[in-house]
Design a protein around this motif. Structure first.
Motif, mmCIF file in Angstrom:
data_model
loop_
_atom_site.group_PDB
_atom_site.id
_atom_site.type_symbol
_atom_site.label_atom_id
_atom_site.label_comp_id
_atom_site.label_asym_id
_atom_site.label_seq_id
_atom_site.Cartn_x
_atom_site.Cartn_y
_atom_site.Cartn_z
ATOM 1 N N VAL A 143 56.153 11.663 41.800
ATOM 2 C CA VAL A 143 57.091 12.388 40.960
ATOM 3 C C VAL A 143 56.482 13.711 40.538
ATOM 4 O O VAL A 143 55.525 13.745 39.754
ATOM 5 N N GLU A 144 57.042 14.780 41.091
ATOM 6 C CA GLU A 144 56.595 16.128 40.759
ATOM 7 C C GLU A 144 57.538 16.732 39.719
ATOM 8 O O GLU A 144 58.747 16.476 39.757
ATOM 9 N N SER A 145 56.993 17.546 38.832
ATOM 10 C CA SER A 145 57.800 18.208 37.814
ATOM 11 C C SER A 145 57.128 19.495 37.382
ATOM 12 O O SER A 145 55.965 19.743 37.725
ATOM 13 N N GLY A 146 57.864 20.298 36.621
ATOM 14 C CA GLY A 146 57.306 21.509 36.050
ATOM 15 C C GLY A 146 57.744 22.794 36.710
ATOM 16 O O GLY A 146 57.376 23.880 36.253
ATOM 17 N N LEU A 193 53.311 28.946 35.678
ATOM 18 C CA LEU A 193 53.898 27.616 35.591
ATOM 19 C C LEU A 193 52.796 26.591 35.782
ATOM 20 O O LEU A 193 51.801 26.871 36.476
ATOM 21 N N THR A 194 52.994 25.426 35.211
ATOM 22 C CA THR A 194 52.089 24.302 35.451
ATOM 23 C C THR A 194 52.890 23.139 36.023
ATOM 24 O O THR A 194 53.838 22.669 35.396
ATOM 25 N N LEU A 195 52.512 22.729 37.200
ATOM 26 C CA LEU A 195 53.164 21.606 37.855
ATOM 27 C C LEU A 195 52.394 20.319 37.578
ATOM 28 O O LEU A 195 51.169 20.326 37.456
ATOM 29 N N THR A 196 53.134 19.235 37.492
ATOM 30 C CA THR A 196 52.556 17.919 37.238
ATOM 31 C C THR A 196 53.053 16.943 38.294
ATOM 32 O O THR A 196 54.231 16.981 38.672
ATOM 33 N N CYS A 197 52.175 16.095 38.737
ATOM 34 C CA CYS A 197 52.560 15.059 39.704
ATOM 35 C C CYS A 197 51.960 13.731 39.266
ATOM 36 O O CYS A 197 50.735 13.625 39.107
ATOM 37 N N VAL A 198 52.808 12.752 39.103
ATOM 38 C CA VAL A 198 52.355 11.387 38.822
ATOM 39 C C VAL A 198 52.472 10.592 40.110
ATOM 40 O O VAL A 198 53.545 10.541 40.725
ATOM 41 N N ALA A 199 51.373 10.012 40.500
ATOM 42 C CA ALA A 199 51.334 9.284 41.772
ATOM 43 C C ALA A 199 51.073 7.807 41.533
ATOM 44 O O ALA A 199 50.419 7.427 40.566
ATOM 45 N N SER A 220 49.917 34.450 37.761
ATOM 46 C CA SER A 220 50.181 35.656 38.564
ATOM 47 C C SER A 220 51.106 35.350 39.737
ATOM 48 O O SER A 220 50.832 35.739 40.880
ATOM 49 N N LEU A 221 52.180 34.674 39.450
ATOM 50 C CA LEU A 221 53.083 34.253 40.507
ATOM 51 C C LEU A 221 53.757 35.439 41.181
ATOM 52 O O LEU A 221 54.042 36.461 40.542
ATOM 53 N N LYS A 222 54.000 35.272 42.470
ATOM 54 C CA LYS A 222 54.609 36.298 43.295
ATOM 55 C C LYS A 222 55.872 35.735 43.948
ATOM 56 O O LYS A 222 55.985 34.525 44.123
ATOM 57 N N PRO A 223 56.794 36.608 44.355
ATOM 58 C CA PRO A 223 57.998 36.113 45.032
ATOM 59 C C PRO A 223 57.683 35.241 46.251
ATOM 60 O O PRO A 223 58.417 34.285 46.529
ATOM 61 N N GLU A 224 56.599 35.534 46.945
ATOM 62 C CA GLU A 224 56.241 34.735 48.119
ATOM 63 C C GLU A 224 55.734 33.343 47.762
ATOM 64 O O GLU A 224 55.495 32.529 48.657
ATOM 65 N N ASP A 225 55.552 33.062 46.487
ATOM 66 C CA ASP A 225 55.207 31.694 46.057
ATOM 67 C C ASP A 225 56.449 30.822 45.928
ATOM 68 O O ASP A 225 56.335 29.614 45.666
ATOM 69 N N THR A 226 57.614 31.400 46.091
ATOM 70 C CA THR A 226 58.853 30.630 46.008
ATOM 71 C C THR A 226 58.876 29.550 47.081
ATOM 72 O O THR A 226 58.719 29.837 48.267
#
Length: 117
Positions: free
Chosen positions: A5-8, A18-24, A85-91
């Motif tokens: 389950v990924e979120s964030g 952003l900070t993403l979280t994953c519960v495995a 430092s997110l960039k459009p190419e990180d989409t």
């Protein structure tokens, strides 16, 4: 099917964070190197960051090195991805999973990250 389950994810402007979280499931997480992967529109899914089972030796692809930080909490079966430092190419849609294909048991839904210019 074992569930990750990924979120964030979300919509953020260029330069944002952003900070993403994953519960495995423990069956995947325990004693496994874990990675964050992403799949941009029209492209294959690729691994962008990984961390050993003990939480050491994080590794990054050059395009995110210095901007993203992977970490894990073994007590919570959780892996994180701090993105700065997110960039459009990180989409992309971001996923987590074991690094070793032998330890993978399918994929979660992922979390969408959209970076506006």
């Amino acid at each position: 099917q074992v569930q990750l389950v990924e979120s964030g994810g979300g919509l953020v402007q260029t330069g944002g964070s952003l900070t993403l979280t994953c519960v495995a499931p423990e069956s995947i997480f325990s004693n496994s190197a874990m990675g964050w992967y992403r799949q941009a529109p029209g492209k294959q899914r690729e691994i962008i960051a990984s961390i050993t089972a003990g939480g050491r030796s994080p590794s990054y692809v050059p395009i995110v090195a210095g901007r993203f930080t992977i970490s894990r909490d073994n007590a919570k079966n959780t892996v994180y991805l701090q993105m700065n430092s997110l960039k459009p190419e990180d989409t992309a849609v971001y996923y987590c999973n074991a690094v070793s294909p032998a330890r993978q048991r399918g994929w979660g839904q992922g979390t969408q990250v959209t970076v506006s210019s």
